[in-house]
Design an enzyme around this catalytic site. Structure first.
Site, PDB file in Angstrom:
ATOM      1  N   ARG A 199      34.798  38.696   6.304  1.00 42.55           N
ATOM      2  CA  ARG A 199      36.194  38.864   5.872  1.00 42.55           C
ATOM      3  C   ARG A 199      36.779  40.161   6.422  1.00 42.55           C
ATOM      4  O   ARG A 199      37.921  40.205   6.886  1.00 42.55           O
ATOM      5  CB  ARG A 199      36.262  38.874   4.341  1.00 42.55           C
ATOM      6  CG  ARG A 199      37.661  39.049   3.816  1.00 42.55           C
ATOM      7  CD  ARG A 199      37.723  38.856   2.303  1.00 42.55           C
ATOM      8  NE  ARG A 199      39.085  38.942   1.818  1.00 42.55           N
ATOM      9  CZ  ARG A 199      39.467  39.735   0.820  1.00 42.55           C
ATOM     10  NH1 ARG A 199      38.588  40.506   0.200  1.00 42.55           N
ATOM     11  NH2 ARG A 199      40.736  39.764   0.438  1.00 42.55           N
ATOM     12  N   HIS A 255      40.209  40.908   8.563  1.00 43.09           N
ATOM     13  CA  HIS A 255      41.264  41.853   8.166  1.00 43.09           C
ATOM     14  C   HIS A 255      41.466  42.935   9.219  1.00 43.09           C
ATOM     15  O   HIS A 255      42.573  43.430   9.408  1.00 43.09           O
ATOM     16  CB  HIS A 255      40.941  42.477   6.811  1.00 43.09           C
ATOM     17  CG  HIS A 255      41.208  41.558   5.658  1.00 43.09           C
ATOM     18  ND1 HIS A 255      41.686  41.977   4.442  1.00 43.09           N
ATOM     19  CD2 HIS A 255      41.080  40.209   5.550  1.00 43.09           C
ATOM     20  CE1 HIS A 255      41.831  40.940   3.630  1.00 43.09           C
ATOM     21  NE2 HIS A 255      41.466  39.855   4.281  1.00 43.09           N
ATOM     22  N   ASN A 258      43.302  44.489   0.660  1.00 42.83           N
ATOM     23  CA  ASN A 258      42.000  45.102   0.893  1.00 42.83           C
ATOM     24  C   ASN A 258      41.318  45.538  -0.390  1.00 42.83           C
ATOM     25  O   ASN A 258      40.225  46.102  -0.349  1.00 42.83           O
ATOM     26  CB  ASN A 258      42.165  46.317   1.824  1.00 42.83           C
ATOM     27  CG  ASN A 258      42.504  45.878   3.234  1.00 42.83           C
ATOM     28  OD1 ASN A 258      42.291  44.728   3.612  1.00 42.83           O
ATOM     29  ND2 ASN A 258      43.036  46.784   4.003  1.00 42.83           N
ATOM     30  N   HIS A 280      35.687  30.398   3.793  1.00 38.83           N
ATOM     31  CA  HIS A 280      35.677  30.400   2.326  1.00 38.83           C
ATOM     32  C   HIS A 280      34.566  29.497   1.763  1.00 38.83           C
ATOM     33  O   HIS A 280      34.499  29.298   0.556  1.00 38.83           O
ATOM     34  CB  HIS A 280      37.056  30.013   1.780  1.00 38.83           C
ATOM     35  CG  HIS A 280      38.102  31.061   2.043  1.00 38.83           C
ATOM     36  ND1 HIS A 280      39.416  30.945   1.657  1.00 38.83           N
ATOM     37  CD2 HIS A 280      38.017  32.271   2.647  1.00 38.83           C
ATOM     38  CE1 HIS A 280      40.086  32.028   2.026  1.00 38.83           C
ATOM     39  NE2 HIS A 280      39.265  32.849   2.630  1.00 38.83           N
TER      40      HIS A 280
HETATM   41  C1  HEM Z   1      44.260  31.672   5.968  1.00 40.37           C
HETATM   42  C2  HEM Z   1      44.489  32.842   5.485  1.00 40.37           C
HETATM   43  C3  HEM Z   1      43.564  33.501   4.507  1.00 40.37           C
HETATM   44  C4  HEM Z   1      43.875  33.887   3.256  1.00 40.37           C
HETATM   45  C5  HEM Z   1      45.214  33.772   2.574  1.00 40.37           C
HETATM   46  C6  HEM Z   1      42.682  34.437   2.676  1.00 40.37           C
HETATM   47  C7  HEM Z   1      42.603  34.964   1.407  1.00 40.37           C
HETATM   48  C8  HEM Z   1      41.444  35.360   0.790  1.00 40.37           C
HETATM   49  C9  HEM Z   1      41.352  35.848  -0.551  1.00 40.37           C
HETATM   50  C10 HEM Z   1      42.527  36.084  -1.496  1.00 40.37           C
HETATM   51  C11 HEM Z   1      40.042  36.078  -0.814  1.00 40.37           C
HETATM   52  C12 HEM Z   1      39.433  36.547  -2.134  1.00 40.37           C
HETATM   53  C13 HEM Z   1      39.110  37.997  -2.162  1.00 40.37           C
HETATM   54  C14 HEM Z   1      38.622  38.409  -3.521  1.00 40.37           C
HETATM   55  O1  HEM Z   1      39.173  37.958  -4.523  1.00 40.37           O
HETATM   56  O2  HEM Z   1      37.669  39.213  -3.583  1.00 40.37           O
HETATM   57  C15 HEM Z   1      39.302  35.748   0.368  1.00 40.37           C
HETATM   58  C16 HEM Z   1      37.940  35.852   0.488  1.00 40.37           C
HETATM   59  C17 HEM Z   1      37.259  35.652   1.661  1.00 40.37           C
HETATM   60  N1  HEM Z   1      37.824  35.354   2.879  1.00 40.37           N
HETATM   61 FE1  HEM Z   1      39.708  34.790   3.216  1.00 40.37          FE
HETATM   62  N2  HEM Z   1      41.667  34.362   3.578  1.00 40.37           N
HETATM   63  C18 HEM Z   1      42.160  33.817   4.718  1.00 40.37           C
HETATM   64  C19 HEM Z   1      41.475  33.630   5.896  1.00 40.37           C
HETATM   65  C20 HEM Z   1      40.187  34.050   6.107  1.00 40.37           C
HETATM   66  C21 HEM Z   1      39.561  34.128   7.398  1.00 40.37           C
HETATM   67  C22 HEM Z   1      40.243  33.816   8.718  1.00 40.37           C
HETATM   68  C23 HEM Z   1      38.296  34.558   7.184  1.00 40.37           C
HETATM   69  C24 HEM Z   1      37.209  34.847   8.180  1.00 40.37           C
HETATM   70  C25 HEM Z   1      37.067  34.229   9.301  1.00 40.37           C
HETATM   71  C26 HEM Z   1      38.127  34.713   5.761  1.00 40.37           C
HETATM   72  C27 HEM Z   1      36.952  35.055   5.149  1.00 40.37           C
HETATM   73  C28 HEM Z   1      36.818  35.266   3.790  1.00 40.37           C
HETATM   74  C29 HEM Z   1      35.534  35.487   3.138  1.00 40.37           C
HETATM   75  C30 HEM Z   1      34.177  35.429   3.784  1.00 40.37           C
HETATM   76  C31 HEM Z   1      35.819  35.742   1.801  1.00 40.37           C
HETATM   77  C32 HEM Z   1      34.822  36.098   0.676  1.00 40.37           C
HETATM   78  C33 HEM Z   1      34.741  37.598   0.566  1.00 40.37           C
HETATM   79  C34 HEM Z   1      33.732  38.132  -0.430  1.00 40.37           C
HETATM   80  O3  HEM Z   1      33.061  37.372  -1.121  1.00 40.37           O
HETATM   81  O4  HEM Z   1      33.615  39.367  -0.497  1.00 40.37           O
HETATM   82  N3  HEM Z   1      39.306  34.418   5.141  1.00 40.37           N
HETATM   83  N4  HEM Z   1      40.178  35.328   1.340  1.00 40.37           N
HETATM   84  C1  NAG Z   2      37.612  49.360  -0.590  1.00 41.04           C
HETATM   85  C2  NAG Z   2      38.831  50.118  -0.891  1.00 41.04           C
HETATM   86  O1  NAG Z   2      39.071  51.192  -0.375  1.00 41.04           O
HETATM   87  N1  NAG Z   2      39.649  49.542  -1.757  1.00 41.04           N
HETATM   88  C3  NAG Z   2      40.879  50.155  -2.149  1.00 41.04           C
HETATM   89  C4  NAG Z   2      41.987  49.144  -1.954  1.00 41.04           C
HETATM   90  O2  NAG Z   2      43.183  49.598  -2.526  1.00 41.04           O
HETATM   91  C5  NAG Z   2      43.109  49.911  -3.896  1.00 41.04           C
HETATM   92  C6  NAG Z   2      44.503  50.203  -4.391  1.00 41.04           C
HETATM   93  O3  NAG Z   2      45.147  51.157  -3.587  1.00 41.04           O
HETATM   94  C7  NAG Z   2      42.140  51.084  -4.105  1.00 41.04           C
HETATM   95  O4  NAG Z   2      42.059  51.420  -5.487  1.00 41.04           O
HETATM   96  C8  NAG Z   2      40.779  50.646  -3.595  1.00 41.04           C
HETATM   97  O5  NAG Z   2      39.860  51.700  -3.686  1.00 41.04           O
END
Ligand code: HEM
Ligand code: NAG
Ligand code: NAG
Ligand code: NAG
Ligand code: NAG
Length: 323
Positions: A57, A61, A90, A188
């Site tokens: 992820r 980003h 982030n 995802h």
């Molecule tokens: C289409 C647009 C996308 C949106 C709107 C989106 C949005 C999100 C959101 C909101 C989360 C949850 C984060 C959390 O609550 O901790 C997430 C997690 C994640 N996203 Fe996406 N994402 C997108 C595309 C992608 C792409 C292109 C990748 C990588 C190729 C990706 C990889 C991931 C992964 C691996 C997670 C899990 C992260 C974790 O468990 O720490 N996403 N994404």
């Molecule tokens: C990993 C990291 O630096 N997360 C930051 C993302 O933004 C929030 C809000 O500004 C911070 O509190 C987190 O530390």
């Protein structure tokens, strides 16, 4: 050879470098670089599976803002307290310590040679393979950016609340297609989503205390048991792929076809003919082309807006731009 011819050759080389990345960029300048990234990423991810999702992820980003230039890694400081890291999307990024540990190992081996941008791109791929996910080639030679702005991350990282029309536009702006959108959303299949992001979908979708009708009622019931309505709760989370949360497979697509996509940005992939057809095909064929497609789309993604040649810099530590 005359000095002039040497100069000409030198110029051709610098132009070639400035134009792009190449495989094994560190072959002579830091021969063990890729091996060290691989070994350390594998160590971290084998201990903590979640780092795989975190690194993949983070790679996205990074590339979505100013290209793959490690701008996502810059810590807020006295002179710049609003870096990408502090931006809303982030908030839940994880895995920074993996990149920092690799960078410090590489600085000991070959000071000032290997960019943070390359480390992140390599670690993301190595994280994927560590959990038996897809493999893709990572050409190197990226340089680190010297600008990191929260405002840009807030504007450019696709939002989980967006519809497919907007998401396609977000991806097009990065040079990525609708196919790349649906394929990369397949990431995802691992990792988590936090409840605070879906609280409105569950409890107040249109402001009338209602639930988003695009979530299957049964799944919404289950989600409510995991995600309390408490607005102050920032900690609860659920796996995005509840079927096989830790396996890099096509089950995320199955979830989406069953109205169990966690975010609006997942569910909405059924609203577009092309993305829907891709999803249905993967579900029907047990993900026959997903791994190959993912590798192809990642190959495009890690090439977005890269800095090469004498652009940018090689950071000394990934969390701060060199003084
Ligand atoms: C289409 C647009 C996308 C949106 C709107 C989106 C949005 C999100 C959101 C909101 C989360 C949850 C984060 C959390 O609550 O901790 C997430 C997690 C994640 N996203 Fe996406 N994402 C997108 C595309 C992608 C792409 C292109 C990748 C990588 C190729 C990706 C990889 C991931 C992964 C691996 C997670 C899990 C992260 C974790 O468990 O720490 N996403 N994404
Ligand atoms: C990993 C990291 O630096 N997360 C930051 C993302 O933004 C929030 C809000 O500004 C911070 O509190 C987190 O530390
Ligand atoms: C961040 O920096 C700006 C200007 O550089 C300053 O006005 C603001 O007070 C700083 N905020 C914090 C929380 O340090
Ligand atoms: C998608 O979202 C955009 C921005 O919010 C909005 O303008 C547009 O009408 C939406 N499209 C559809 C088909 O809902
Ligand atoms: C639901 O949304 C409406 C409109 O945004 C708001 O006025 C109301 O306070 C919300 N209710 C809850 C329980 O959050």
């Amino acid at each position: 050879m005359t000095n002039l011819r040497l100069l000409a050759i030198f110029l051709i080389f610098s132009i070639a470098n400035a134009q792009g990345l190449k495989l094994g960029f560190y072959e002579s300048s830091c021969p063990e670089a890729e091996e060290i990234v691989h070994r350390m990423t594998k160590q971290y991810v084998s201990h903590v599976h979640n780092f795989a999702a975190g690194l993949i992820r983070m790679n996205f980003h990074d590339c979505a803002v100013r290209g793959c230039d490690a701008s996502v890694l810059v810590d807020p400081s006295a002179s710049n307290n609003q870096t990408e890291k502090t931006a809303i999307p982030n908030e839940t990024l994880r895995g920074f310590e993996v990149i920092d540990a690799i960078k410090s190992a590489l600085e000991k081996k070959c000071p000032g040679v290997v960019s943070c941008a390359d480390i992140l791109a390599l670690a993301s791929r190595d994280a994927s393979t560590t959990i038996s996910g897809p493999w893709w080639e990572v050409p190197t030679g990226r340089r680190d950016g010297i600008v990191s702005l929260a405002s840009e991350a807030n504007a450019l990282i696709p939002s989980p609340f967006s519809n497919v029309t907007t998401l396609k536009q977000n991806f097009a702006a990065l040079g990525l297609t609708a196919k790349d959108l649906v394929v990369l959303s397949g990431a995802h299949t691992i990792g988590v989503g936090h409840c605070f992001i879906i609280r409105n979908r569950l409890y107040n979708f249109t402001g009338n205390g209602d639930t988003d009708p695009s979530i299957s009622p049964k799944y919404a019931e289950w989600l409510k048991t995991r995600c309390p309505p408490t607005p102050s709760d920032m900690k609860s989370f659920v796996f995005m792929d509840r079927i096989t949360p830790k396996v890099f497979d096509e089950k995320y697509f199955t979830m989406v076809t069953e109205k169990r996509g966690l975010f609006t940005s997942d569910a909405t992939l059924m609203d577009d003919q092309e993305t829907r057809t891709y999803i249905e095909t993967q579900v029907k064929t047990a993900g026959s082309t997903f791994a190959k497609d993912f590798a192809e789309s990642m190959t495009k993604m890690i090439n977005i807006g890269v800095l090469t040649g004498s652009q940018g810099e090689i950071r000394k530590t990934c969390g701060s731009i060199n003084l």
